[in-house]
Design an enzyme around this catalytic site. Structure first.
Site, PDB file in Angstrom:
ATOM      1  N   LYS A  87      18.262   7.745  37.696  1.00 43.38           N
ATOM      2  CA  LYS A  87      17.256   7.527  37.010  1.00 43.38           C
ATOM      3  C   LYS A  87      17.837   7.788  35.436  1.00 43.38           C
ATOM      4  O   LYS A  87      18.384   6.858  34.917  1.00 43.38           O
ATOM      5  CB  LYS A  87      15.973   8.328  37.097  1.00 43.38           C
ATOM      6  CG  LYS A  87      15.459   7.742  38.686  1.00 43.38           C
ATOM      7  CD  LYS A  87      14.552   8.588  39.202  1.00 43.38           C
ATOM      8  CE  LYS A  87      13.862   8.065  40.442  1.00 43.38           C
ATOM      9  NZ  LYS A  87      13.508   8.721  41.444  1.00 43.38           N
ATOM     10  N   HIS A 146      12.669  12.677  38.520  1.00 45.38           N
ATOM     11  CA  HIS A 146      12.129  12.046  37.354  1.00 45.38           C
ATOM     12  C   HIS A 146      11.960  12.938  36.190  1.00 45.38           C
ATOM     13  O   HIS A 146      11.762  12.627  34.938  1.00 45.38           O
ATOM     14  CB  HIS A 146      10.757  11.573  37.528  1.00 45.38           C
ATOM     15  CG  HIS A 146      10.778  10.317  38.325  1.00 45.38           C
ATOM     16  ND1 HIS A 146      10.703   9.108  37.644  1.00 45.38           N
ATOM     17  CD2 HIS A 146      10.484  10.115  39.514  1.00 45.38           C
ATOM     18  CE1 HIS A 146      10.696   7.917  38.705  1.00 45.38           C
ATOM     19  NE2 HIS A 146      10.544   8.737  39.704  1.00 45.38           N
ATOM     20  N   SER A 206       5.846  10.854  40.482  1.00 43.69           N
ATOM     21  CA  SER A 206       6.422   9.569  39.873  1.00 43.69           C
ATOM     22  C   SER A 206       5.166   8.687  39.809  1.00 43.69           C
ATOM     23  O   SER A 206       5.368   7.799  39.083  1.00 43.69           O
ATOM     24  CB  SER A 206       7.600   8.886  40.476  1.00 43.69           C
ATOM     25  OG  SER A 206       7.064   8.672  41.995  1.00 43.69           O
TER      26      SER A 206
HETATM   27  C1  LIG Z   1      13.782   8.734  43.016  1.00 43.69           C
HETATM   28  C2  LIG Z   1      13.694  10.035  43.837  1.00 43.69           C
HETATM   29  C3  LIG Z   1      14.560  10.254  44.636  1.00 43.69           C
HETATM   30  C4  LIG Z   1      15.665   9.419  45.113  1.00 43.69           C
HETATM   31  O1  LIG Z   1      16.691   9.358  44.265  1.00 43.69           O
HETATM   32  P1  LIG Z   1      17.892   8.507  44.437  1.00 43.69           P
HETATM   33  O2  LIG Z   1      18.965   8.918  43.719  1.00 43.69           O
HETATM   34  O3  LIG Z   1      17.372   7.110  44.002  1.00 43.69           O
HETATM   35  O4  LIG Z   1      18.210   8.288  45.970  1.00 43.69           O
HETATM   36  C5  LIG Z   1      14.382  11.606  45.299  1.00 43.69           C
HETATM   37  N1  LIG Z   1      13.293  12.314  44.940  1.00 43.69           N
HETATM   38  C6  LIG Z   1      12.167  11.947  43.974  1.00 43.69           C
HETATM   39  C7  LIG Z   1      11.342  12.730  43.482  1.00 43.69           C
HETATM   40  C8  LIG Z   1      12.531  10.753  43.613  1.00 43.69           C
HETATM   41  O5  LIG Z   1      11.607  10.342  42.474  1.00 43.69           O
END
Ligand SMILES: *Cc1c(COP(=O)(O)O)cnc(C)c1O
Length: 392
Positions: free
Chosen positions: A240, A209, A181
């Protein structure tokens, strides 16, 4: 002395180092434009890749579900919290992703906390990309397994670590983010898969992502690389691109079944709410019906990244709509972000320890919700601020 004096001191240390996080408040629905701290600004910050967080179809589905089923699940999934909506969502997600089975969690974070300790324990080893997400690191620590980091996206380093360590442990797991990310680069999953096959090791990818972004119509990184049936565990999130909230684990029926028995956040934390599950189902409908939003996301991302390069900005190694604008030191990135905000553009500065020292940046999150006009406004603000601060 009070018992919390040490916390006050820690906070003061953060403040004087410029590392204290002042959280901005959004007073509008998510979208291309936001009202932030009372000001209307172009949104370059959120993970709302497809603009679904305030999509009418998702809003309508959530409202309808509340009228029919109420709001709360009332219990953990394993006691009395599994509702038809959860079962339906899991069935649809499995079909969408082309896997045997899927299970949902409250979030992507809890999906990782559930999955890793269910697969490995004290006698086992985890080979983990050095830049993996915090929730993978925490899930790995909770498992009690030995954690061995390999160099970022470096399959040679992974294999070296396996050769040097594998025979000292009972079982092993390789785990990597799908899309990283901070830089927007993608894990070399086909090569990692070859290694897992050679050494017969379980493979887990966290595609938070990539869900709704990569692959045909947003089916994720496994679809992107055509690795169906080869990745044991695909973790995803519906917070997301899906625009809602909730975690997913997709993979073989036996692993999903095991997570229903042994995934601690599944057993000991309540289920996704009714409107969340209904809105996620509507998101799956939208993605299955048309690739239009995903296509728009990618065309927006391609044109924005190309224009930024033409302006002379360094956008690093990104291969996805995540667009880092590398600036160097944290104070410059923070000043850049403040100047952008003054110019009506909301884009976050990221510095150490989120990214390495000297690699501070602004991270632009492109969305299908942006119009061409929005992107042009954003580019104009970057050009003005970039010139003013001597970056371009
Ligand atoms: C955003 C993210 C998470 C967490 O996801 P949520 O549903 O917001 O808890 C987990 N792993 C990665 C790689 C992320 O980018």
């Amino acid at each position: 002395m009070s018992k919390t004096d040490w916390i006050t001191q820690e906070i003061e240390t953060l403040q004087s180092a410029g590392l204290y996080n002042r959280i901005r408040t959004i007073d509008s629905p998510q979208g291309a434009w936001l009202k932030v701290d009372g000001k209307r600004v172009l949104n370059f910050c959120s993970n709302n890749y497809l603009g679904l967080a305030n999509h009418p179809a998702l809003v309508a589905a959530a409202k309808k579900s509340i009228d029919e089923m109420g709001v709360g699940p009332g219990a953990v999934r394993s006691i009395a919290g599994t509702m038809t909506l959860h079962v339906e969502l899991e069935k649809r997600l499995a079909q969408f992703k082309g896997v045997e089975a899927a299970i949902t969690f409250q979030s992507g974070f809890s999906a990782n906390l559930a999955t890793i300790p269910a697969l490995v324990g004290k006698e086992d080893v985890i080979f983990s990309d050095r830049l993996n997400h915090a929730s993978i690191i925490d899930g790995s620590r909770l498992s009690g397994a030995k954690i061995i980091a390999y160099e970022h996206n470096d399959v040679k380093s992974l294999e070296e670590q396996i050769r040097a360590n594998l025979n000292q442990y009972r079982r092993a797991l390789i785990v990597t983010d799908g899309v990283f990310s901070m830089d927007g680069d993608i894990a070399p999953l086909p090569d990692i898969y070859e290694v897992t096959k050679k050494y017969d090791i379980l493979l887990m990818v966290d595609d938070a992502h990539g869900e709704g972004v990569l692959g045909k119509g947003g089916r994720g990184i496994v679809d992107h690389f055509g690795l169906h049936g080869k990745v044991d565990v695909e973790v995803g999130t519906m917070s997301k691109a899906f625009g809602v909230m909730g975690g997913i684990v997709a993979g073989s029926a036996v692993i999903v079944d095991w997570l229903r028995q042994r995934g601690r956040p599944f057993l000991f934390s309540s289920a996704m709410t009714v409107p969340d599950a209904a809105a996620c189902l509507a998101a799956v409908d939208l993605l299955e019906d048309s690739t239009q939003l995903v296509d728009k996301l990618w065309s927006n991302a391609k044109s924005f990244k190309a224009e930024m390069k033409t302006l002379g900005f360094n956008t690093g190694v990104t291969e996805t709509p995540i667009t880092p604008v590398l600036l160097g030191e944290a104070p410059l990135a923070q000043q850049f972000s403040r100047e952008l905000f003054e110019a009506g553009v909301f884009a976050m500065a990221l510095g150490f320890p989120t990214v390495p020292q000297g690699k501070a940046r602004i991270r632009v999150m492109i969305s299908a919700a942006h119009t061409e006009d929005d992107l042009n406004k954003g580019l104009e603000a970057f050009r003005t601020v970039g010139k003013k601060l001597g970056v371009i």
